[in-house]
Design a protein around this motif. Structure first.
Motif, PDB file in Angstrom:
ATOM      1  N   CYS A 144      31.486   0.843   2.106  1.00  0.00           N
ATOM      2  CA  CYS A 144      30.760   0.851   2.552  1.00  0.00           C
ATOM      3  C   CYS A 144      29.117   0.734   1.902  1.00  0.00           C
ATOM      4  O   CYS A 144      29.934   1.489   0.508  1.00  0.00           O
ATOM      5  N   ASN A 145      28.323   0.663   2.397  1.00  0.00           N
ATOM      6  CA  ASN A 145      27.151   0.219   1.844  1.00  0.00           C
ATOM      7  C   ASN A 145      25.761   1.405   1.949  1.00  0.00           C
ATOM      8  O   ASN A 145      26.527   1.107   3.876  1.00  0.00           O
ATOM      9  N   ILE A 146      25.017   1.748   1.478  1.00  0.00           N
ATOM     10  CA  ILE A 146      23.428   2.128   1.952  1.00  0.00           C
ATOM     11  C   ILE A 146      23.492   1.349   3.416  1.00  0.00           C
ATOM     12  O   ILE A 146      23.002   1.753   3.965  1.00  0.00           O
ATOM     13  N   LEU A 147      22.593   0.200   2.567  1.00  0.00           N
ATOM     14  CA  LEU A 147      22.632  -1.389   3.811  1.00  0.00           C
ATOM     15  C   LEU A 147      23.378  -1.500   3.995  1.00  0.00           C
ATOM     16  O   LEU A 147      24.396  -1.968   3.320  1.00  0.00           O
ATOM     17  N   PRO A 157      17.288  -1.493  -2.928  1.00  0.00           N
ATOM     18  CA  PRO A 157      16.451  -1.252  -1.464  1.00  0.00           C
ATOM     19  C   PRO A 157      14.772  -0.499  -1.547  1.00  0.00           C
ATOM     20  O   PRO A 157      14.676   0.629  -2.957  1.00  0.00           O
ATOM     21  N   ARG A 158      14.530  -0.968  -0.740  1.00  0.00           N
ATOM     22  CA  ARG A 158      13.309  -0.187  -0.694  1.00  0.00           C
ATOM     23  C   ARG A 158      13.566   1.161   0.326  1.00  0.00           C
ATOM     24  O   ARG A 158      14.120   1.071   1.306  1.00  0.00           O
ATOM     25  N   PRO A 159      12.651   1.662   0.555  1.00  0.00           N
ATOM     26  CA  PRO A 159      12.942   3.275   0.903  1.00  0.00           C
ATOM     27  C   PRO A 159      12.774   3.166   2.290  1.00  0.00           C
ATOM     28  O   PRO A 159      13.939   3.609   3.607  1.00  0.00           O
ATOM     29  N   GLU A 160      12.012   1.840   3.250  1.00  0.00           N
ATOM     30  CA  GLU A 160      11.898   2.043   4.557  1.00  0.00           C
ATOM     31  C   GLU A 160      13.224   0.940   5.102  1.00  0.00           C
ATOM     32  O   GLU A 160      13.969   1.489   6.048  1.00  0.00           O
ATOM     33  N   GLU A 161      13.794   0.335   3.991  1.00  0.00           N
ATOM     34  CA  GLU A 161      14.956  -0.179   4.284  1.00  0.00           C
ATOM     35  C   GLU A 161      16.779   1.088   4.888  1.00  0.00           C
ATOM     36  O   GLU A 161      17.099   1.494   6.113  1.00  0.00           O
ATOM     37  N   ILE A 162      16.472   1.687   3.733  1.00  0.00           N
ATOM     38  CA  ILE A 162      17.042   3.250   3.759  1.00  0.00           C
ATOM     39  C   ILE A 162      17.368   4.076   4.811  1.00  0.00           C
ATOM     40  O   ILE A 162      18.674   4.058   5.376  1.00  0.00           O
ATOM     41  N   ALA A 163      15.635   4.033   4.899  1.00  0.00           N
ATOM     42  CA  ALA A 163      15.979   4.999   6.159  1.00  0.00           C
ATOM     43  C   ALA A 163      16.861   4.471   7.415  1.00  0.00           C
ATOM     44  O   ALA A 163      16.808   5.280   8.790  1.00  0.00           O
ATOM     45  N   ALA A 164      16.176   3.038   7.396  1.00  0.00           N
ATOM     46  CA  ALA A 164      16.841   2.715   8.871  1.00  0.00           C
ATOM     47  C   ALA A 164      18.214   2.219   9.158  1.00  0.00           C
ATOM     48  O   ALA A 164      19.015   2.650   9.358  1.00  0.00           O
ATOM     49  N   CYS A 165      19.064   2.319   7.932  1.00  0.00           N
ATOM     50  CA  CYS A 165      20.292   2.851   7.732  1.00  0.00           C
ATOM     51  C   CYS A 165      21.547   3.394   7.820  1.00  0.00           C
ATOM     52  O   CYS A 165      22.361   3.840   7.831  1.00  0.00           O
ATOM     53  N   GLU A 166      20.358   4.667   6.550  1.00  0.00           N
ATOM     54  CA  GLU A 166      21.606   5.912   6.942  1.00  0.00           C
ATOM     55  C   GLU A 166      22.058   6.529   7.613  1.00  0.00           C
ATOM     56  O   GLU A 166      22.721   6.537   7.674  1.00  0.00           O
ATOM     57  N   PRO A 167      20.552   6.653   8.429  1.00  0.00           N
ATOM     58  CA  PRO A 167      21.726   7.025  10.316  1.00  0.00           C
ATOM     59  C   PRO A 167      23.028   6.208  10.619  1.00  0.00           C
ATOM     60  O   PRO A 167      23.863   7.353  11.133  1.00  0.00           O
ATOM     61  N   PHE A 168      22.900   4.766  10.220  1.00  0.00           N
ATOM     62  CA  PHE A 168      24.694   4.723  10.023  1.00  0.00           C
ATOM     63  C   PHE A 168      25.247   5.064   8.970  1.00  0.00           C
ATOM     64  O   PHE A 168      26.954   5.011   9.821  1.00  0.00           O
TER      65      PHE A 168
END
Length: 248
Positions: A144-147, A157-168
């Motif tokens: 799998c991937n971070i994003l 990746p941008r910080p806000e994109e990581i923040a949106a995906c990381e919980p999953f």
């Protein structure tokens, strides 16, 4: 005075005596009747709170009930960040849901975005060769991937994109509960380890993610540009192989 065999008072005394014996036996064995955490014996509390040893997962047993399908359903047709506007497919991840080894990369590329599968482009073909050299198939591991969506032009990746995906991603790893995580590249390693340290300094030894051994190594895309680093990646995956073999 002779008591009747069915005397309620006698039965009550016998029941109380039996209960006391059971309580003494449970206390001596370190168990807790009914699993009441608030009344758990001291030995159990020490076990839970002690510092984890190498290879011991801190992931709560409650997370073992998580379903990858349920997590993917929760992700849905995600619109949590701007990457959703340009994607073709969400790339959730694939592989063995009971895998001992999980590979975590950075983000989908062009081919991954088209097919909705992780690591299927040139870098993915190289990763497949690495997995096979380790004695596994892609079906044996989980990838799998971070994003979950491709950044335009494969930018970082941008910080806000990581923040949106990381919980999953966290929920995926909780559901998988693997023995080893292999973080592919700087973004995967830094995101999971919460360390702003170059991959050159992180690789070559195990770190911990929620008590799980995590091995950072170079991303296959980096190896395509720098073939000389393949030996270092092979050194890293050999450490993983030895660890898994020793715990079979």
């Amino acid at each position: 005075m002779i008591q009747n065999e069915n005397d309620p008072q006698r039965e009550l005394c016998e029941l109380a005596g039996a209960l006391k014996r059971i309580l003494r036996e449970e206390e001596g064995s370190g168990c807790c009747i009914g699993g009441d955490r608030h009344h758990a014996p001291q030995s159990e509390k020490i076990t839970v709170s002690r510092r984890p040893v190498e290879g011991e997962s801190q992931i709560s047993p409650a997370y073992s009930t998580l379903s990858l399908t349920a997590i993917q359903d929760e992700l849905g047709n995600c619109r949590r960040c701007g990457l959703s506007q340009g994607r073709n497919n969400i790339v959730f991840g694939e592989g063995n849901p009971h895998a001992d080894l999980v590979f975590v990369g950075e983000a989908p590329g062009e081919q991954e975005d088209r097919q909705g599968k992780p690591f299927v482009g040139r870098a993915g073909q190289l990763l497949t060769k690495i997995i096979e050299a380790m004695g596994f198939t892609r079906q044996d591991v989980y990838i799998c991937n971070i994003l979950k969506c491709r950044p335009p032009g494969n930018r970082n990746p941008r910080p806000e994109e990581i923040a949106a995906c990381e919980p999953f991603l966290k929920k995926q790893l909780e559901a998988l509960a693997p023995k080893v995580i292999c973080a592919l590249g700087s973004f995967a390693a830094k995101t999971l380890l919460r360390k702003e340290v170059p991959i050159t300094l992180l690789r070559g030894k195990f770190h911990f993610y929620q008590g799980i051994n995590l091995m950072p190594t170079y991303h296959p895309a980096y190896l395509l540009r720098n073939p000389g680093a393949k030996k270092q990646v092979w050194d890293d995956v050999q450490i993983i192989m030895k660890y898994l073999k020793d715990r079979d």
